[in-house]
Design an enzyme around this catalytic site. Structure first.
Site, PDB file in Angstrom:
ATOM      1  N   GLY A  64       0.593  -1.089  -0.032  1.00  0.00           N
ATOM      2  CA  GLY A  64      -0.037   0.020  -0.016  1.00  0.00           C
ATOM      3  C   GLY A  64       0.848   1.272   0.020  1.00  0.00           C
ATOM      4  O   GLY A  64       0.427   2.332   0.405  1.00  0.00           O
ATOM      5  N   ASP A 116      21.641 -14.773  13.998  1.00  0.00           N
ATOM      6  CA  ASP A 116      21.483 -14.939  15.494  1.00  0.00           C
ATOM      7  C   ASP A 116      23.300 -15.318  15.687  1.00  0.00           C
ATOM      8  O   ASP A 116      23.993 -14.596  16.357  1.00  0.00           O
ATOM      9  CB  ASP A 116      20.837 -15.578  16.038  1.00  0.00           C
ATOM     10  CG  ASP A 116      19.478 -15.248  15.982  1.00  0.00           C
ATOM     11  OD1 ASP A 116      19.325 -14.182  15.702  1.00  0.00           O
ATOM     12  OD2 ASP A 116      18.415 -16.052  16.166  1.00  0.00           O
ATOM     13  N   GLU A 150      11.210 -17.123  17.924  1.00  0.00           N
ATOM     14  CA  GLU A 150      11.050 -15.813  18.469  1.00  0.00           C
ATOM     15  C   GLU A 150      10.486 -15.739  20.094  1.00  0.00           C
ATOM     16  O   GLU A 150      11.104 -14.744  20.641  1.00  0.00           O
ATOM     17  CB  GLU A 150       9.971 -14.935  17.675  1.00  0.00           C
ATOM     18  CG  GLU A 150      10.545 -14.537  16.399  1.00  0.00           C
ATOM     19  CD  GLU A 150      11.811 -14.100  16.104  1.00  0.00           C
ATOM     20  OE1 GLU A 150      12.440 -13.331  17.134  1.00  0.00           O
ATOM     21  OE2 GLU A 150      12.497 -14.336  14.934  1.00  0.00           O
TER      22      GLU A 150
END
Ligand code: ADP
Ligand code: MG
Ligand code: ZN
Length: 632
Positions: free
Chosen positions: A225, A518, A442
Site C-alpha cells: 500500500g 543470530d 522468537e
C-alpha cells in the site's frame, strides 16, 4: 489447482487513476486543414485549365493576324497574348483569348500596324507565377511536415517533449483516496498524517522555526500500500499531486532524464504547496558504481540532478517529495542523507488485525453472505500483503459468480485462499510448519531476554514476515542510553541471541537455518570480547585485533587478522567456543525451566502474530525488566 487461475489483478497500474487525458492537438483537426488546402490547390488548377485562354502555335497566330481576326495584342518578354475579334470563323474556337510563345520576329510590329491591331508591350513582372510556383508548394510541404510532426509528438510526449517531465498532475480534488481506504499500516499512517497536517497548515510549523521534512521515503514489500498511502496523503491534504515512476526518468539519451527532473521541480515550485511522488525510486536512485562496463552515465546524471534539486529546494515553500521503493538497500546512500529523504516510513505487511481491516475495506463493494467471518479469513492469510488481500476478495467474488450464487460465501473465500496460496508459494509465504518454527524461535529470544536480568525490556515480538529477509523479530528497546557494557551484559546478550535456536531444539527436537544471523552476531560479540575487550580469563586483558572499528560508524572494517601467532589463534578460537557454549547452556537452562511458558507464548504468537512487551510480561508473570540488541 492453480491451472486455470486468471492472472493476478493487483499489480495493474492506472486502474484508479483519473484525469489522464492525452495532450496535444487532436489528429482529425490537422487532417481537415490538409484536406481544405488540397481542395484549394485543385480549384486554382481548375481555373487555369478551364478559363478560355487558348494556346496557339506562332504560325497560327500569324495566319489569324493576316486574316484580320486579332483585335488586341500584348507583347511580353516570352509570350504574345491577345484577344480575337468576334467573327463567324473565330466563334468556332473555344477561346477568345490566346497566348503564344514569342518568336524572334522583327516584322511583327509592321504587320500589327498594317492590320490596325491595338498593341502594347509588357515588362517582365513575374511575381504572381513566382508566388504560385514557389510559395504554394513550400507552404504545402510545411503543412504536411507539421502534420506528421505533431502526430509523432502527440499524446505520448514525442520528439519535442523529450525534456518535459512526464509527471501526471492531479488537481487538488482529483485524488479520491483517503486514509480510510488504507488499513493495517497504522504506524506509517500516523507518520504521514503529520505531513498532511503540514501541507494543510504550513505556517503553524514554520512560524516556530521548525524545519519540515523535505523527503519522505516509503519502504516496504510490494503490495503493502505504499502507492496507495502516497495518494491518500494527496487526497487528504487537498494539494496538487505530481505522480511519476522512477523508470520514466531513465532514457536512452544522455541528459534527458536530468532535464526532466529540472522541469518537474520547476513545475512543482509553481504549484506549491504540492506533493511530488516518485514511485519505484530504485529504478532511478540505484547506487552509483564504477562499473567495468562503463558507467551508466545517464542514470547517474539524472540521480545527481535529483540530489541537487532536493538540496536547492526550500521546504518552506511547501513542496514535499515522497518516494516509494521496495528495495531500499540498492538506493544510493546520498539519497537517504538528511535534507533529502530524511524520513523513512516502513510500510510493512499487515498483522492479523490489519489484514481483517483491509479485508473489510475491500469487502465493502461486495455482496457478502452471512456466514463470512473475515476474522477467520484474516487468520488464514498470514503473509498476505494488502494487494494480495484485495485480490483475494476479488477472487472470491469471481468464484461465487461462477457458481451462480447471489452472494459471496465463506466457501468461496476458502477456495480463493487455497488458490492464492498456491499461486503465492513462489512469493515465499510461510507454511504452517514454518510459522510454528518461527514462533518458537522468537518466543525463545523473548523469554530469555525477559528472564535474564540486566537486559533491555522486550518491546515487541513479531512473526509477520518482513520484506528484508527476516521471518520474524524480537525487538528490545533500551530504557536509557548506554555507553558501557559489562561482561555480564554481553554474556546475557549472547544467551538471548542463542535463545531462538535453543527454543527450536527444545520444542521441536530439530534446528533450522533461521538462526544464521543470530549465530553470526553472537560469534562477532564473543570474538570482540576475547580479542578487543580483554574479557577472557584465559587470554587476559590484551587487545589482539588493533583498532579496527571505523571512527564514526559502528561497523567493523574488513581487515586482516591481528598480529598474533598460530597458537594464540587456536586459544582465541577455543575461548570463543567456550563463551558461546556457556551462553547456549544458559539459554537452555532458562527455556527448559520455562517449558510451559514457551508453549503459551508460542501459541499466542501464532494467534496474534504481533505481541507487545506488556502482554509478554503478563504471560510470563514477570515485572518490567531491563539490551541494545534486537534479535531476529
Ligand atoms: P505498493 O505500492 O506498496 O506495491 P499499492 O499501493 O500499489 O502497493 O497497492 C496495490 C493495491 O492493493 C491498492 O490499490 C489497494 O487496493 C490494495 N492495498 C494494498 N495495501 C493496502 C492497505 N494497506 N489497505 C488497503 N488496501 C491495500
Ligand atoms: Mg507501488
Ligand atoms: Zn533469531
Amino acid at each position: 489447482m492453480a491451472a486455470s487461475k486468471p492472472g493476478p489483478r493487483f499489480n495493474k497500474r492506472g486502474r484508479d487513476r483519473p484525469g489522464q487525458r492525452p495532450i496535444g492537438p487532436r489528429p482529425s483537426a490537422s487532417l481537415w486543414y490538409g484536406l481544405a488546402f488540397l481542395l484549394l490547390l485543385f480549384l486554382v488548377q481548375m481555373y487555369y485549365v478551364t478559363s478560355n485562354v487558348g494556346s496557339l502555335p506562332y504560325s497560327e497566330f500569324k495566319t489569324l493576324l493576316k486574316n484580320g481576326q486579332v483585335a488586341e495584342v500584348t507583347i511580353a518578354d516570352q509570350a504574345v497574348r491577345g484577344t480575337l475579334k468576334q467573327t463567324a470563323s473565330t466563334d468556332q474556337k473555344q477561346f477568345k483569348q490566346f497566348t503564344t510563345t514569342r518568336v524572334e520576329d522583327p516584322k511583327l510590329i509592321e504587320e500589327l500596324e498594317a492590320q490596325g491591331v491595338k498593341y502594347t508591350g509588357e515588362t517582365a513582372n513575374r511575381w504572381l507565377p513566382d508566388l504560385l510556383g514557389w510559395i504554394i508548394p513550400l507552404v504545402f510541404f510545411i503543412g504536411i511536415w507539421g502534420f506528421f510532426f505533431r502526430r509523432m509528438s502527440g499524446a505520448e510526449g514525442g520528439v519535442m517533449s523529450f525534456a518535459r517531465s512526464r509527471a501526471k498532475i492531479y488537481a487538488d480534488d482529483e485524488v479520491k483516496v483517503r486514509f480510510a481506504d488504507v488499513a493495517g499500516v497504522d504506524e506509517a499512517e500516523d507518520e504521514l498524517k503529520e505531513i498532511v497536517e503540514f501541507l494543510k497548515n504550513p505556517k503553524k510549523y514554520t512560524n516556530l522555526g521548525g524545519r519540515i521534512p523535505k523527503g519522505v521515503l516509503l519502504v516496504g514489500p510490494p503490495g503493502t500500500g505504499k502507492t496507495l498511502l502516497a495518494r491518500a496523503v494527496a487526497g487528504e491534504a487537498h494539494v496538487p499531486f505530481f505522480s511519476l515512476t522512477g523508470s520514466e526518468f531513465v532514457e536512452m539519451f544522455v541528459g534527458v532524464g536530468a532535464a526532466r527532473i529540472r522541469d518537474l521541480f520547476q513545475q512543482a515550485e509553481a504549484k506549491a504547496p504540492c506533493i511530488v511522488f516518485i514511485d519505484e525510486l530504485d529504478a532511478l536512485g540505484k547506487m552509483r558504481v564504477q562499473s567495468p562496463l562503463g558507467s551508466h552515465e545517464e542514470r547517474e546524471q539524472t540521480l545527481n540532478q535529483l540530489l541537487a534539486e532536493m538540496d536547492g529546494f526550500d521546504a518552506r515553500k511547501g513542496v514535499i517529495i515522497m518516494a516509494a521503493t521496495n528495495r531500499p538497500e540498492v538506493l544510493d546512500p546520498a539519497l537517504l542523507r538528511p535534507g533529502r529523504f530524511d524520513r523513512q516510513v516502513l510500510v510493512d505487511k499487515p498483522d492479523v488485525k490489519g489484514r481483517e481491516a483491509i479485508l473489510r475495506i475491500h469487502a465493502k463493494g461486495v455482496k457478502m453472505a452471512a456466514d463470512v467471518d473475515l476474522k477467520i479469513v484474516a487468520a488464514r492469510t498470514a503473509g498476505f500483503a494488502g494487494a494480495d488481500l484485495a485480490n483475494l476478495v476479488n477472487e472470491a467474488a469471481l468464484l461465487a459468480a461462477r457458481g451462480d450464487k447471489t452472494s459471496v460465501g465463506m466457501k468461496d473465500f476458502e477456495s480463493a485462499i487455497d488458490r492464492l496460496i498456491a499461486g503465492l508459494e513462489k512469493k515465499r509465504v510461510m507454511s504452517t510448519k514454518e510459522r510454528e518454527i518461527v514462533a518458537y524461535h522468537e518466543s525463545g529470544h523473548a523469554i530469555v531476554a525477559s528472564v535474564l536480568p540486566g537486559l533491555d525490556p522486550v518491546h515487541k515480538i513479531s512473526i509477520v514476515q518482513r520484506g528484508f529477509g527476516a521471518l520474524g523479530y524480537t525487538m528490545q528497546l533500551p530504557l536509557e542510553d548506554r555507553y558501557l557494557m559489562t561482561r555480564g551484559d554481553l554474556l546475557s546478550q549472547l544467551a538471548v541471541l542463542l535463545g531462538g535456536r535453543t527454543a527450536e531444539e527444545i520444542a521441536l527436537g530439530d534446528i533450522s537455518t533461521g538462526a544464521q544471523n543470530d549465530l553470526q552476531r553472537a560469534t562477532d560479540i564473543a570474538r570482540a570480547m576475547v580479542t578487543e575487550f580483554g574479557m577472557s580469563d584465559a587470554l587476559g586483558a590484551i587487545n589482539y585485533d588493533g583498532n579496527k572499528r571505523a571512527r564514526f560508524l559502528d561497523i567493523v572494517m574488513p581487515q586482516e587478522r591481528g598480529l598474533y601467532g598460530e597458537e594464540t589463534a587456536q586459544k582465541i578460537d577455543a575461548e570463543i567456543k567456550r563463551i558461546l557454549t556457556e551462553a547456549h547452556d544458559t539459554a537452555r537452562d532458562i527455556l527448559s525451566g520455562h517449558r510451559d511458558k514457551l508453549e503459551t507464548v508460542t501459541r499466542r504468537l501464532l494467534d496474534i502474530e504481533v505481541m507487545e512487551g506488556e502482554e509478554l510480561r503478563k504471560l510470563l508473570g514477570v515485572g518490567p525488566l531491563k539490551s541494545v540488541v534486537s534479535s531476529q
